[in-house]
Scaffold this motif. Structure first.
Motif, PDB file in Angstrom:
ATOM      1  N   ALA A 194       0.834  -1.208   0.000  1.00 22.24           N
ATOM      2  CA  ALA A 194       0.000   0.000   0.000  1.00 22.24           C
ATOM      3  C   ALA A 194       0.868   1.256   0.000  1.00 22.24           C
ATOM      4  N   ARG A 195       1.924   1.260   0.777  1.00 22.93           N
ATOM      5  CA  ARG A 195       2.809   2.438   0.811  1.00 22.93           C
ATOM      6  C   ARG A 195       3.472   2.656  -0.549  1.00 22.93           C
ATOM      7  N   TYR A 196       3.850   1.574  -1.221  1.00 24.32           N
ATOM      8  CA  TYR A 196       4.429   1.709  -2.557  1.00 24.32           C
ATOM      9  C   TYR A 196       3.412   2.285  -3.540  1.00 24.32           C
ATOM     10  N   ILE A 197       2.165   1.826  -3.467  1.00 27.66           N
ATOM     11  CA  ILE A 197       1.129   2.321  -4.375  1.00 27.66           C
ATOM     12  C   ILE A 197       0.895   3.817  -4.154  1.00 27.66           C
ATOM     13  N   VAL A 198       0.919   4.258  -2.909  1.00 27.96           N
ATOM     14  CA  VAL A 198       0.809   5.697  -2.616  1.00 27.96           C
ATOM     15  C   VAL A 198       2.020   6.439  -3.178  1.00 27.96           C
ATOM     16  N   GLU A 199       3.192   5.865  -2.972  1.00 29.10           N
ATOM     17  CA  GLU A 199       4.443   6.458  -3.473  1.00 29.10           C
ATOM     18  C   GLU A 199       4.406   6.665  -4.986  1.00 29.10           C
ATOM     19  N   GLN A 200       3.739   5.758  -5.682  1.00 27.60           N
ATOM     20  CA  GLN A 200       3.637   5.847  -7.148  1.00 27.60           C
ATOM     21  C   GLN A 200       2.582   6.849  -7.603  1.00 27.60           C
TER      22      GLN A 200
ATOM     23  N   ARG B 201      -5.427   4.440   3.098  1.00 25.07           N
ATOM     24  CA  ARG B 201      -6.852   4.122   3.227  1.00 25.07           C
ATOM     25  C   ARG B 201      -7.490   3.949   1.842  1.00 25.07           C
ATOM     26  N   GLU B 202      -7.140   4.817   0.905  1.00 23.04           N
ATOM     27  CA  GLU B 202      -7.676   4.691  -0.452  1.00 23.04           C
ATOM     28  C   GLU B 202      -7.177   3.410  -1.121  1.00 23.04           C
ATOM     29  N   VAL B 203      -5.920   3.061  -0.878  1.00 21.37           N
ATOM     30  CA  VAL B 203      -5.386   1.818  -1.446  1.00 21.37           C
ATOM     31  C   VAL B 203      -6.265   0.642  -1.051  1.00 21.37           C
ATOM     32  N   PHE B 204      -6.632   0.574   0.233  1.00 21.58           N
ATOM     33  CA  PHE B 204      -7.395  -0.569   0.717  1.00 21.58           C
ATOM     34  C   PHE B 204      -8.870  -0.523   0.330  1.00 21.58           C
ATOM     35  N   GLN B 205      -9.264   0.518  -0.365  1.00 26.72           N
ATOM     36  CA  GLN B 205     -10.587   0.546  -0.995  1.00 26.72           C
ATOM     37  C   GLN B 205     -10.532   0.045  -2.438  1.00 26.72           C
ATOM     38  N   ARG B 206      -9.373   0.241  -3.082  1.00 26.69           N
ATOM     39  CA  ARG B 206      -9.260  -0.049  -4.518  1.00 26.69           C
ATOM     40  C   ARG B 206      -8.415  -1.278  -4.835  1.00 26.69           C
ATOM     41  N   PHE B 207      -7.541  -1.670  -3.914  1.00 23.54           N
ATOM     42  CA  PHE B 207      -6.596  -2.752  -4.165  1.00 23.54           C
ATOM     43  C   PHE B 207      -6.413  -3.596  -2.900  1.00 23.54           C
ATOM     44  N   LEU B 208      -5.800  -4.768  -3.085  1.00 24.24           N
ATOM     45  CA  LEU B 208      -5.265  -5.580  -1.983  1.00 24.24           C
ATOM     46  C   LEU B 208      -6.313  -6.232  -1.086  1.00 24.24           C
TER      47      LEU B 208
ATOM     48  N   ASP C  91     -10.069  -8.664  -0.959  1.00 23.85           N
ATOM     49  CA  ASP C  91     -10.737  -9.733  -1.702  1.00 23.85           C
ATOM     50  C   ASP C  91     -11.617  -9.148  -2.814  1.00 23.85           C
ATOM     51  N   GLY C  92     -11.386  -9.615  -4.036  1.00 26.10           N
ATOM     52  CA  GLY C  92     -12.142  -9.143  -5.183  1.00 26.10           C
ATOM     53  C   GLY C  92     -11.505  -7.985  -5.925  1.00 26.10           C
ATOM     54  N   LYS C  93     -10.399  -7.443  -5.392  1.00 23.68           N
ATOM     55  CA  LYS C  93      -9.710  -6.308  -6.017  1.00 23.68           C
ATOM     56  C   LYS C  93      -8.302  -6.741  -6.452  1.00 23.68           C
ATOM     57  N   PRO C  94      -7.691  -6.013  -7.396  1.00 23.46           N
ATOM     58  CA  PRO C  94      -6.328  -6.368  -7.832  1.00 23.46           C
ATOM     59  C   PRO C  94      -5.336  -6.339  -6.670  1.00 23.46           C
ATOM     60  N   GLY C  95      -4.441  -7.302  -6.666  1.00 26.10           N
ATOM     61  CA  GLY C  95      -3.402  -7.356  -5.645  1.00 26.10           C
ATOM     62  C   GLY C  95      -3.765  -8.170  -4.424  1.00 26.10           C
ATOM     63  N   TYR C  96      -4.939  -8.821  -4.451  1.00 28.36           N
ATOM     64  CA  TYR C  96      -5.314  -9.650  -3.302  1.00 28.36           C
ATOM     65  C   TYR C  96      -4.862 -11.083  -3.536  1.00 28.36           C
ATOM     66  N   ALA C  97      -4.170 -11.636  -2.578  1.00 31.03           N
ATOM     67  CA  ALA C  97      -3.792 -13.046  -2.615  1.00 31.03           C
ATOM     68  C   ALA C  97      -4.027 -13.622  -1.232  1.00 31.03           C
ATOM     69  N   PRO C  98      -4.795 -14.696  -1.122  1.00 31.93           N
ATOM     70  CA  PRO C  98      -5.082 -15.256   0.203  1.00 31.93           C
ATOM     71  C   PRO C  98      -3.839 -15.902   0.804  1.00 31.93           C
ATOM     72  N   MET C  99      -3.842 -15.989   2.111  1.00 37.68           N
ATOM     73  CA  MET C  99      -2.719 -16.581   2.835  1.00 37.68           C
ATOM     74  C   MET C  99      -3.270 -17.548   3.865  1.00 37.68           C
ATOM     75  N   ARG C 100      -2.676 -18.706   3.959  1.00 36.35           N
ATOM     76  CA  ARG C 100      -3.074 -19.664   4.980  1.00 36.35           C
ATOM     77  C   ARG C 100      -2.173 -19.461   6.189  1.00 36.35           C
ATOM     78  N   TRP C 101      -2.756 -18.944   7.276  1.00 31.93           N
ATOM     79  CA  TRP C 101      -1.962 -18.639   8.452  1.00 31.93           C
ATOM     80  C   TRP C 101      -1.991 -19.805   9.440  1.00 31.93           C
ATOM     81  N   ALA C 102      -1.570 -19.534  10.658  1.00 29.63           N
ATOM     82  CA  ALA C 102      -1.635 -20.534  11.728  1.00 29.63           C
ATOM     83  C   ALA C 102      -3.099 -20.825  12.068  1.00 29.63           C
ATOM     84  N   SER C 103      -3.331 -21.947  12.733  1.00 31.42           N
ATOM     85  CA  SER C 103      -4.673 -22.225  13.245  1.00 31.42           C
ATOM     86  C   SER C 103      -4.846 -21.506  14.581  1.00 31.42           C
TER      87      SER C 103
END
Length: 280
Positions: free
Chosen positions: A141-147, A154-161, A163-175
């Motif tokens: 997100a900081r890089y996207i703002v920098e560009q 806050r705007e980045v997390f409305q438009r990117f990153l 679920d359903g937006k560009p840059g989202y990739a799921p991660m399987r964390w700990a249980s």
């Protein structure tokens, strides 16, 4: 009558996705009137020694902590551990395993961003990551703002990153069971972080709270920078209903990125049992 101590039990340094060093974070907390601070970096305890030394120099209480990423019902939940032994082998092994998938996910995120006209995101995000092993969405997100693509994070997390937006990739964390086990095994207290951020139904929340209690979890964040005043009241009621100890923490990441500053939240409601109730 003496005023209550100012506890801030959730914040981040540049060891994970914060903007300040552990020492500068402690100095800011001290300047803001915090009496007891917990550093709770994501899936990492490498900043705790520096933060503890800085707190001792400034004469404020310090609680060694961590925030562990958990996958529960296909969503990410964060579990804060307070008063953990940062040298505990099982905790460190678990955190290392939890961190290990971040580079793969980061490269997948960068590929998606490149496809929508934002090239070089992996390398750009790395520049914002104090710890390359902990590259995450905030660094992208900081890089996207920098560009100049977005005005702020806050705007980045409305438009990117997300679920359903560009840059989202799921991660399987700990249980959940693993996270609580690591925290308890390291002598710590497990707390559900900012429950108001999770998109669960009432039935799912009940199942989460019951499972967490059954595993030995003890607390829930009630007053947090991620909650609205209405959610303060909602999760105060949850704490009462389930018998949770109540925690308070800003979830501070940096001066320009956080809703509230260190130590600036309202106090816990008087009728709740605070997580620090039995601390010396």
């Amino acid at each position: 009558m003496a005023s209550p101590q100012n506890f801030d039990l959730h914040c981040h340094s540049w060891i994970s996705d914060g903007m300040l060093s552990p020492q500068d974070l402690v100095a800011r907390a001290h300047a803001n009137g915090v009496d007891v601070l917990a550093l709770t970096d994501h899936d990492e305890v490498a900043g705790l020694a520096d933060a503890a030394a800085a707190a001792a120099d400034l004469g404020i209480g310090f609680v060694p902590g961590v925030e562990i990423s958990v996958t529960w019902a296909n969503e990410t939940v964060h579990i804060v551990g307070l008063h953990v032994d940062s040298a505990n082998a099982a905790l460190n092994d678990g955190l290392r395993a939890t961190r290990s998938g971040r580079e793969r996910r980061g490269r997948e995120m960068a590929d998606q961003l490149a496809a929508v006209g934002i090239p070089g995101a992996f390398e750009g995000a790395l520049r914002h990551a104090g710890n390359p092993d902990l590259i995450g969405r905030t660094h992208f997100a900081r890089y996207i703002v920098e560009q100049g693509v977005c005005q702020d994070v806050r705007e980045v997390f409305q438009r990117f990153l997300i679920d359903g937006k560009p840059g989202y990739a799921p991660m399987r964390w700990a249980s959940l069971a693993e996270a609580v086990s690591w925290i308890r095994g390291a002598g710590g207290m497990a707390v559900i972080a900012h429950p108001g951020r999770y998109d669960y139904t009432p039935v799912q929340f009940h199942a989460l709270f019951e499972e967490f209690l059954g595993l030995g979890g003890v607390g829930i964040e009630v007053i947090t920078g991620s909650h609205t005043p209405d959610q303060y009241r909602e999760y105060a009621q949850v704490a009462t209903s389930y018998g949770f100890l109540a925690s308070r923490g800003s979830d501070f990441h940096g001066p320009t990125e956080s809703r509230v500053d260190l130590g600036s939240l309202p106090p816990l409601p008087d009728h709740l049992a605070p997580i620090w109730r039995d601390w010396a």
